[in-house]
Design a protein around this motif. Structure first.
Motif, PDB file in Angstrom:
ATOM      1  N   GLU A  32       0.821  -1.214   0.000  1.00 25.41           N
ATOM      2  CA  GLU A  32       0.000   0.000   0.000  1.00 25.41           C
ATOM      3  C   GLU A  32       0.853   1.262   0.000  1.00 25.41           C
ATOM      4  O   GLU A  32       0.544   2.236  -0.672  1.00 25.41           O
ATOM      5  N   ASN A  36       1.074   4.169  -2.912  1.00 22.93           N
ATOM      6  CA  ASN A  36       0.860   5.596  -2.660  1.00 22.93           C
ATOM      7  C   ASN A  36       2.026   6.430  -3.171  1.00 22.93           C
ATOM      8  O   ASN A  36       1.826   7.486  -3.755  1.00 22.93           O
ATOM      9  N   LYS A  82      -7.604  10.925  -4.874  1.00 16.67           N
ATOM     10  CA  LYS A  82      -7.487  10.389  -6.237  1.00 16.67           C
ATOM     11  C   LYS A  82      -8.796  10.254  -6.988  1.00 16.67           C
ATOM     12  O   LYS A  82      -8.813  10.094  -8.193  1.00 16.67           O
ATOM     13  N   ALA A 101      -6.355   2.463   2.738  1.00 15.96           N
ATOM     14  CA  ALA A 101      -5.081   1.875   3.129  1.00 15.96           C
ATOM     15  C   ALA A 101      -4.497   2.545   4.373  1.00 15.96           C
ATOM     16  O   ALA A 101      -4.255   1.884   5.384  1.00 15.96           O
TER      17      ALA A 101
HETATM   18 MG    MG Z   1      -3.427   4.065  -1.516  1.00 13.98          MG
END
Ligand code: MG
Ligand code: ADP
Length: 572
Positions: A32, A36, A82, A101
């Motif tokens: 995760e 990112n 996002k 996450a």
């Molecule tokens: Mg993420």
């Protein structure tokens, strides 16, 4: 028998349980955090971990950072930068941005996030235990983000017990790292455990092929990387390396698939590779693959189960034929008879089951009875019959013989692809060693006076002496080799003088037309696979009937016409 009372779990417990499902082990934390950092366009990622990730996982990047005002939000549930509204739901399905996450990691660890979004902002740091923010203060940090996860599952002993041995968890962490390093060759990846270096992988230089190969080599070593062949596809954005190894030299399966730079799993891909490779492998060897797909979001689905990335393709038939095409390329051989049989027919409506019937002209099955079942059998299809003069492709359709000009069709497909790419800002492929082209002074004049325009459409050129031009980059989509670049720039520099007065659209078309001319070879053999793929691609074009130079691409000879010529009264 004692019956227990029903109780409702406290929100804290619920969130820990949910978090434990998203984050089940140290490697899923790393996955995760890497995602990112990559989403934030990091160019360098540094990872430190200790005690197999149970004590510490730290990921540092030089990406876009988190704004000081947003840093607390980042660990709230369903917080994401996002996607912003419903129209972005596709992105959610494709990339799994759910804002879960960091929230989940925070719920089951002691988490520090330090970040600087940009110079005008101030770096900020938060610290949270079990999701509870205990500190939010100014910090020192350069552009980018550092996320530090300590004491994973300190408050979720059940999950902690479930972890495997240190060696296993450690190897999962490293494997996760390897997958991301293999799929993101423009990023430098560094990982250390207990302070000692495991991998140090600066971003490799060179063209796409070199970069991919050099990453494979630095992760897998020479025995594997020396036995791979580069493959790419003309019609789909796919590239990678395929080869084989002796089974006894390793027990691991080395088969990687990446979609849009993310590692994915797919049964269909595994099966397709297995089937395509089976005729080339002896009992003791197995296939090795590193295949990178660049796909439009509407051509696949991703199961967004947090720990997996199982991909489902909308058109599995296409994937099967693509993989066998790639394997044939890698193995430098043609197709087996079985492969040919399966791939020679193209049904227009992909979703429908292929018709089980003989498609031979002299077949005794005839479409006379209007029976519904029989009707079904005559779904529109195209069956590749062969090639003549290395130039024309013959297909049987349900009503006709179709004759396709292979060269014109390929030009049309590429032409539209190029135009599409030129409309957005084309991705530029830069060369480490520029390609030099000798031209006349007037050609030089033409090129240099159009320098800005050329830059906009993806060409980076520089004057290199009075009669020589140095080409530093060309649009990736053209995929030219050195000679093609030379020829292309030479012709372009001649044509540009006429182009000055033209509208932007016409100029782009001129450029794309010229590029097609250089990249489509005049006469060449074609596999059934390629023939079918070409026809399919042509059908996806806006103008499938005329080539970019105005000639027709195909014509049909009706079966009734054929019958008439042969003196038969009715159509067979
Ligand atoms: Mg993420
Ligand atoms: P998602 O990735 O689905 O958006 P996450 O919980 O993983 O959700 O992250 C939440 C948000 O935190 C991201 O949308 C992003 O804005 C920010 N973020 C997390 N990590 C980073 C990073 N390394 N660099 C920049 N922003 C980050």
């Amino acid at each position: 028998m004692k019956t227990n009372r029903i109780k409702i779990l406290s929100p804290g417990t619920v969130s820990k349980i949910a978090a434990g499902e998203v984050i089940d082990r140290p490697s899923s934390v790393l996955k995760e955090l890497l995602e990112n950092s990559l989403d934030a366009d990091a160019k360098t990622i540094n990872i430190d971990f200790s005690a197999s990730g149970k004590e510490l996982i730290r990921v540092n990047d030089d990406g876009s950072g988190v704004l000081a005002d947003d840093i607390e939000l980042s660990i709230k549930r369903h917080s994401t930068s996002k996607i912003s509204d419903f129209s972005d739901l596709d992105k959610l399905n494709t990339f799994g941005f759910r804002g879960e996450a960091l929230y989940s990691i925070a719920a089951v660890s002691k988490l520090t996030i330090k970040s600087l979004a940009n110079k005008s902002n101030l770096a900020r740091e938060i610290y949270a235990e079990g999701g509870k923010i205990l500190k939010n203060s100014p910090a020192g940090h350069s552009q980018g983000t550092t996320v530090e996860v300590k004491d994973l599952f300190y408050n979720l002993p059940a999950r902690k017990k479930f972890l495997k041995t240190d060696a296993t968890e450690r190897s999962r962490i490293i494997k996760t790292f390897e997958e991301y390093a293999l799929s993101n060759t423009d990023v430098g990846f560094y990982i250390r455990s207990e302070g000692s270096e495991i991998y140090s992988l600066p971003a490799p230089k060179g063209d796409e092929r070199k970069k991919l190969h050099s990453r494979i080599k630095s992760v897998y070593g020479e025995e594997i990387s020396d036995n791979l062949n580069y493959v790419s596809d003309r019609f789909m954005d796919v590239k990678g390396f395929i080869g084989s190894i002796n089974r006894f030299s390793t027990s691991k399966t080395i088969q990687f698939f990446f979609v849009n730079k993310r590692p994915v799993t797919s049964l269909v891909l595994v099966q397709a590779l297995y089937r395509a490779m089976s005729s080339y492998l002896d009992r003791n060897s197995r296939a090795v693959s590193f295949i990178h797909f660049d796909l439009k979001p509407d051509t696949f689905d991703i199961n967004i189960h947090p720990q997996k990335r199982e991909i489902r393709f909308k058109d599995e038939g296409l994937i099967f034929s693509l993989v066998s095409r790639l394997v044939a390329q890698a193995m430098g051989a043609g197709f087996s008879a079985e492969e040919e049989k399966n791939t020679a027919v193209y049904y227009i409506r992909d979703k429908e089951r292929p018709v089980e019937r003989s498609l031979e002209i002299d077949s005794s099955i005839q479409p006379h009875s209007q029976h519904k079942a029989q009707d079904e059998m005559f779904k529109p299809f195209y069956r590749f019959l062969g090639q003549i003069s290395q130039s024309y492709l013959l297909f049987e359709t349900e009503k006709s013989l179709l004759v396709l000009d292979q060269h014109a069709a390929a030009e049309r497909v590429l032409f539209e692809k190029y135009l599409g790419e030129l409309d957005s800002k084309p991705q530029v492929q830069e060369f480490i060693v520029p390609v030099t082209v000798d031209i006349t002074a007037s050609q030089m004049e033409n090129l240099m006076s159009n320098g800005n325009w050329l830059k906009n459409v993806g060409f980076e050129i520089e004057r290199f002496g009075s009669n020589t031009i140095s080409v530093v980059g060309t649009p990736v989509v053209f995929g030219f080799d050195d000679n093609q670049i030379k020829e292309f720039i030479f012709s372009l520099s001649q044509e540009l003088s006429d182009a000055k007065e033209e509208s932007e659209t016409i100029r782009r078309q001129r450029l794309a037309r010229l590029a097609c001319k250089k990249s489509v070879k005049a006469r060449r053999d074609i596999t059934r696979e390629e023939a079918v793929a070409l026809l399919k691609n042509l059908h996806n074009c806006k103008h499938p009937n005329i080539c970019p130079h105005g000639r027709p691409i195909s014509f049909e000879l009706g079966k009734s016409e054929i019958s008439k010529k042969l003196g038969r009264g009715k159509v067979l």
